[in-house]
Design an enzyme around this catalytic site. Structure first.
Site, PDB file in Angstrom:
ATOM      1  N   PHE A  45       0.748  -1.249   0.069  1.00 60.14           N
ATOM      2  CA  PHE A  45       0.092   0.054  -0.194  1.00 60.14           C
ATOM      3  C   PHE A  45       0.941   1.281  -0.025  1.00 60.14           C
ATOM      4  O   PHE A  45       0.530   2.136  -0.401  1.00 60.14           O
ATOM      5  CB  PHE A  45      -1.023  -0.064   0.970  1.00 60.14           C
ATOM      6  CG  PHE A  45      -0.180  -0.370   2.415  1.00 60.14           C
ATOM      7  CD1 PHE A  45       0.340   0.474   3.196  1.00 60.14           C
ATOM      8  CD2 PHE A  45      -0.508  -1.697   2.813  1.00 60.14           C
ATOM      9  CE1 PHE A  45       0.928   0.013   4.586  1.00 60.14           C
ATOM     10  CE2 PHE A  45      -0.211  -2.115   4.260  1.00 60.14           C
ATOM     11  CZ  PHE A  45       0.631  -1.030   4.844  1.00 60.14           C
ATOM     12  N   CYS A  54       1.430   2.875  -3.405  1.00 65.46           N
ATOM     13  CA  CYS A  54       0.273   3.463  -4.250  1.00 65.46           C
ATOM     14  C   CYS A  54      -0.611   4.436  -3.318  1.00 65.46           C
ATOM     15  O   CYS A  54      -1.403   5.107  -3.974  1.00 65.46           O
ATOM     16  CB  CYS A  54      -0.732   2.455  -4.789  1.00 65.46           C
ATOM     17  SG  CYS A  54      -1.147   1.063  -3.629  1.00 65.46           S
ATOM     18  N   HIS A  55      -0.483   4.603  -2.231  1.00 61.91           N
ATOM     19  CA  HIS A  55      -1.258   5.422  -1.390  1.00 61.91           C
ATOM     20  C   HIS A  55      -0.609   6.270  -0.444  1.00 61.91           C
ATOM     21  O   HIS A  55       0.070   5.813   0.756  1.00 61.91           O
ATOM     22  CB  HIS A  55      -2.105   4.558  -0.556  1.00 61.91           C
ATOM     23  CG  HIS A  55      -3.160   5.213   0.633  1.00 61.91           C
ATOM     24  ND1 HIS A  55      -3.109   5.579   1.634  1.00 61.91           N
ATOM     25  CD2 HIS A  55      -4.408   5.539   0.254  1.00 61.91           C
ATOM     26  CE1 HIS A  55      -4.243   6.263   2.190  1.00 61.91           C
ATOM     27  NE2 HIS A  55      -5.323   6.198   1.036  1.00 61.91           N
ATOM     28  N   PHE A  56      -0.031   7.301  -0.698  1.00 62.46           N
ATOM     29  CA  PHE A  56       0.070   7.956  -1.954  1.00 62.46           C
ATOM     30  C   PHE A  56       1.411   8.184  -2.337  1.00 62.46           C
ATOM     31  O   PHE A  56       2.316   8.127  -1.768  1.00 62.46           O
ATOM     32  CB  PHE A  56      -0.518   9.413  -1.525  1.00 62.46           C
ATOM     33  CG  PHE A  56      -1.821   9.357  -0.946  1.00 62.46           C
ATOM     34  CD1 PHE A  56      -2.943   9.369  -1.953  1.00 62.46           C
ATOM     35  CD2 PHE A  56      -2.000   9.389   0.330  1.00 62.46           C
ATOM     36  CE1 PHE A  56      -4.244   9.322  -1.256  1.00 62.46           C
ATOM     37  CE2 PHE A  56      -3.250   9.565   0.946  1.00 62.46           C
ATOM     38  CZ  PHE A  56      -4.455   9.565  -0.090  1.00 62.46           C
ATOM     39  N   VAL A 102       1.433   6.268   2.975  1.00 56.57           N
ATOM     40  CA  VAL A 102       0.526   6.335   4.427  1.00 56.57           C
ATOM     41  C   VAL A 102      -0.293   5.063   4.357  1.00 56.57           C
ATOM     42  O   VAL A 102      -0.781   4.667   3.241  1.00 56.57           O
ATOM     43  CB  VAL A 102      -0.140   7.621   4.743  1.00 56.57           C
ATOM     44  CG1 VAL A 102      -1.267   7.916   3.747  1.00 56.57           C
ATOM     45  CG2 VAL A 102      -0.745   7.368   6.117  1.00 56.57           C
TER      46      VAL A 102
END
Length: 172
Positions: free
Chosen positions: A67, A70-72, A77
């Site tokens: 994650f 891609c976040h962000f 985070v």
């Protein structure tokens, strides 16, 4: 026969995702990237804030977790919804540990508060689930309060996490 230990390894949790831990009728945990814990360190049937059960689990954090990429982009985070989902996962896991059968489904949450975040330089996320009510009849459901900690600091709280186990989810 339910495998009713106080703690479980990553391999045990992965076995749950394959339907091997609590038997063919027991609720499986998610598999792969959606399994949001590396181990369960404590489970009790009569512990916790309300004396109706307690679960504590952990997730090791490293910058390579899926994650963060891609976040962000440029501001990595862990999505807060993954911490919430982990708490629901643990409520369902506990119901299976008690001998409940069926497919787990999140049914709601009273209130969620986010007061911090999980960043790539964190070391460990801890989930604590305190059960308030367990129904083990035709309806199988758990209601619990939970919290998510990062490196020992509480960053999310949730009240009235609800998970049910269903033999047939077609009409759900």
């Amino acid at each position: 026969m339910v495998d009713k230990r106080e703690s479980y390894t990553k391999e045990d949790l992965e076995a749950s995702g394959r339907g091997e831990l609590f038997g063919a009728g027991g609720p499986p945990l998610p598999a792969g990237n959606m399994l949001m814990m590396d181990r369960v360190v404590k489970m009790t049937e009569d512990g916790g804030t309300y004396g109706k059960g307690y679960v504590e689990a952990e997730l090791d954090i490293n910058p390579d977790l899926w994650f963060f990429g891609c976040h962000f982009i440029g501001d990595p985070v862990m999505p807060g919804c993954l911490g919430l989902d982990a708490m629901w996962q643990l409520v369902g896991f506990y119901l299976g540990w008690l001998g409940g059968e069926g497919k787990g489904r999140a049914l709601g949450v009273g209130e969620v508060k986010f007061t911090g975040q999980v960043l790539p330089d964190a070391k460990k996320v801890t989930y604590r689930i305190n059960f308030k009510r367990i129904i083990m009849r035709k309806l199988i459901m758990g209601v619990a309060d939970g919290e998510v900690l990062v490196d020992g600091k509480v960053i999310y709280t949730a009240t009235d996490l609800k998970v049910g186990l269903f033999k047939d989810t077609n009409a759900f």
